[in-house]
Design a protein around this motif. Structure first.
Motif, PDB file in Angstrom:
ATOM      1  N   VAL A   1     -13.726  14.956  34.495  1.00 19.47           N
ATOM      2  CA  VAL A   1     -14.999  15.564  34.102  1.00 19.47           C
ATOM      3  C   VAL A   1     -16.052  15.283  35.161  1.00 19.47           C
ATOM      4  N   ASP A   2     -16.133  14.059  35.609  1.00 22.47           N
ATOM      5  CA  ASP A   2     -17.128  13.689  36.618  1.00 22.47           C
ATOM      6  C   ASP A   2     -16.913  14.475  37.907  1.00 22.47           C
ATOM      7  N   LEU A   3     -15.647  14.669  38.288  1.00 20.82           N
ATOM      8  CA  LEU A   3     -15.348  15.423  39.496  1.00 20.82           C
ATOM      9  C   LEU A   3     -15.782  16.877  39.353  1.00 20.82           C
ATOM     10  N   LEU A   4     -15.507  17.462  38.192  1.00 19.07           N
ATOM     11  CA  LEU A   4     -15.890  18.851  37.952  1.00 19.07           C
ATOM     12  C   LEU A   4     -17.409  19.015  38.003  1.00 19.07           C
ATOM     13  N   LEU A   5     -18.137  18.084  37.395  1.00 22.50           N
ATOM     14  CA  LEU A   5     -19.596  18.149  37.393  1.00 22.50           C
ATOM     15  C   LEU A   5     -20.170  17.982  38.807  1.00 22.50           C
ATOM     16  N   THR A   6     -19.446  17.287  39.656  1.00 28.15           N
ATOM     17  CA  THR A   6     -19.875  17.168  41.052  1.00 28.15           C
ATOM     18  C   THR A   6     -19.608  18.457  41.813  1.00 28.15           C
ATOM     19  N   LEU A   7     -18.436  19.049  41.607  1.00 26.10           N
ATOM     20  CA  LEU A   7     -18.046  20.248  42.351  1.00 26.10           C
ATOM     21  C   LEU A   7     -18.927  21.450  42.026  1.00 26.10           C
ATOM     22  N   ILE A   8     -19.411  21.536  40.774  1.00 29.82           N
ATOM     23  CA  ILE A   8     -20.198  22.710  40.388  1.00 29.82           C
ATOM     24  C   ILE A   8     -21.590  22.711  41.012  1.00 29.82           C
ATOM     25  N   ARG A   9     -21.933  21.690  41.752  1.00 32.06           N
ATOM     26  CA  ARG A   9     -23.210  21.698  42.457  1.00 32.06           C
ATOM     27  C   ARG A   9     -23.209  22.746  43.568  1.00 32.06           C
TER      28      ARG A   9
END
Length: 201
Positions: free
Chosen positions: A10-18
């Motif tokens: 989840v944390d990785l996905l929230l970073t990538l969507i930046r």
């Protein structure tokens, strides 16, 4: 499985969507999930749906140009025939309430008229409890002075007979009376029909 039981994912996905282009791709991927009736029959939908909606909320906050796509996705979710979803009716209502929560967050962040227009189109076919939920949250969120376009859109939603009945029966909804009084005192050039709606609230 989406692997969302791992917080790292989840944390990785929230970073990538930046990154905007990644965010748009993620919106399309989420669309493929949330608009598929079979998804709601999966064993993981109860866990993954709140996470997917949180990702959408973050995308809408980060990227103004993605908001129309997020709203279009949510509108498509509302159009799914409940007969094709193998869920209890109460659970379906709760899932749709979560969709509304994302819309309310978008409205809170300035995407007001498109969200109201979307809800206005869907309101005649919606469960009145959901529309009441949406309207009351909007009224608790906004403050006068109201623009004419905002009043026009909101009264179009509130003016549906089932919604009027639901709002009148909610005796705790002081925000409705405050809204009515503010609009009537504002001297906005509202129509006769809109004035009639206000008189019924």
């Amino acid at each position: 499985s989406f692997g969302f039981h791992h917080q790292h994912s989840v944390d990785l996905l929230l970073t990538l969507i930046r990154t905007p282009v990644v965010a748009m791709g993620v919106v399309q991927w989420i669309r493929s999930k949330l608009t598929d009736p079979a998804y709601y029959s999966s064993t993981y939908h109860a866990l993954s749906t709140p996470i997917l909606l949180d990702v959408l909320r973050n995308i809408a906050q980060l990227h103004a140009l993605c908001r129309a796509s997020v709203l279009s996705l949510l509108a498509a979710c509302f159009e799914i025939d409940p007969a094709h979803i193998e869920l209890d009716a109460v659970v379906v209502i709760e899932v749709k309430r979560r969709f509304f929560d994302v819309m309310l967050d978008m409205l809170r962040n300035g995407y007001v008229l498109p969200v109201l227009a979307c809800v206005q189109r869907w309101a005649p076919r919606a469960d009145h409890s959901l529309i009441r939920y949406f309207v009351l949250h909007v009224l608790r969120m906004v403050e006068p002075p109201y623009s004419l376009s905002f009043v026009n859109r909101l009264l179009a939603i509130m003016g549906h007979p089932a919604t009027l009945h639901a709002l009148r029966s909610d005796h705790t909804a002081n925000v409705v009376a405050l809204f009515v009084n503010q609009v009537l005192r504002s001297n906005l050039p509202i129509s006769t029909h809109e004035t009639a709606i206000l008189s019924q609230l």
